[in-house]
Design an enzyme around this catalytic site. Structure first.
Site: not given
Length: 279
Positions: A214, A233-236
């Site tokens: 990330w 992998a970015d939650i947003g």
DNA sequence: GACCAGGATTGCT
DNA sequence: AGCAATCATGGT
């Protein structure tokens, strides 16, 4: 020095994005950002026209090389209309209509963006901005109201406790200090990445403790301005896709990667406009 | 009070 | 190789 662009460019949107990070010296009313340059001076960039007819006033540049650098930071040479056209017949087509002209703006300091990416790992945005601000206020310096990230040697000389005092986790403090040491000792040279492929840069970066996929991908996007990265992998991004695709859960890694061939070679813009959609 | 945030590492199976 | 625990703290 005044310049204008032959394609849609939403400078106010770019400023809003920059203003989201309190380290940046942005004045939304004056439509101006002041950029601390490596050479020591502060360049002022002001928006004059509209999104449909964008033009800019650039002040206090030292020479032509520096002017090119500013243009490169804001990607004044990258045709956003061509990129929007690429997404027209994909599942993200509407995003590129809704947020037309949103540019990918590079950060003003390679070292700064790496530190910022480390600090932002896994934390909510409000708190991570508090931490980066404390980092810059404590160790950086302020020139005419513009904050500048410290030099790596200053951070390399710190103890973990110096950062714990700012409410860094012990581990995050180790990452920040360790990476700064690696840079000072020449084991990590952020300036030599310019002519290397994305994969090679990622490979070199993740070899250092504290840097995962990330962080490396974000560095490539916002540090070097590379157009084809998607931090999976970015939650947003996961939340944005959940919304765009109308799911009742976050998408899987496989579901996201299935779309890569459609979005490529502009994966970074897919990510940027998805982030935009949930801001 | 649990659970998740614009993750990465470590240690255990 | 894959999973769970760990990390600091603020927001929900």
């Amino acid at each position: 020095m005044q310049i204008s662009l032959p394609f849609k460019y939403d400078f106010d949107r770019a400023l809003e994005r920059l203003a989201g990070d309190p380290v940046n010296a942005v004045d939304l009313q004056k439509r101006e950002v002041r950029i601390p340059m490596e050479e020591g001076n502060i360049v002022s960039l002001r928006g004059l026209g509209s999104t449909d007819s964008p033009s800019f006033l650039i002040d206090n540049v030292l020479d032509d090389a520096q002017l090119q650098k500013v243009k490169s930071i804001f990607h004044f040479d990258r045709r956003l209309d061509t990129i929007a056209e690429h997404f027209k017949h994909t599942d993200l087509g509407q995003l590129f209509i809704d947020h037309a002209g949103t540019p990918l703006v590079k950060s003003f300091s390679l070292y700064g963006t790496l530190m910022k990416n480390i600090i932002h790992q896994q934390l909510n945005l409000t708190f991570s901005h508090v931490l980066t601000m404390r980092f810059v206020e404590t160790f950086g310096d302020n020139q005419d109201g513009v904050w500048r990230y410290p030099n790596p040697d200053k951070i390399a000389a710190l103890e973990v406790d110096n950062l714990r005092e700012l409410q860094f986790s012990g581990r995050k403090a180790e990452y920040v200090i360790g990476l700064s040491k690696a840079i000072v000792e020449g084991e990590l040279d952020l300036t030599k990445f310019d002519h290397k492929e994305d994969e090679e840069v990622i490979c070199e970066m993740v070899a250092h403790r504290g840097v995962g996929p990330w962080t490396a991908q974000n560095f490539l996007m916002f540090g070097l301005g590379r157009p084809n990265l998607f931090p999976i992998a970015d939650i947003g991004l996961q939340n944005a896709l959940k919304q765009v695709w109308g799911l009742d859960r976050k998408p899987t890694k496989e579901e996201m990667m299935e779309r890569f061939p459609d979005w490529s070679p502009y994966l970074s813009y897919a990510a940027l406009y998805l982030w935009r959609s949930i801001e």
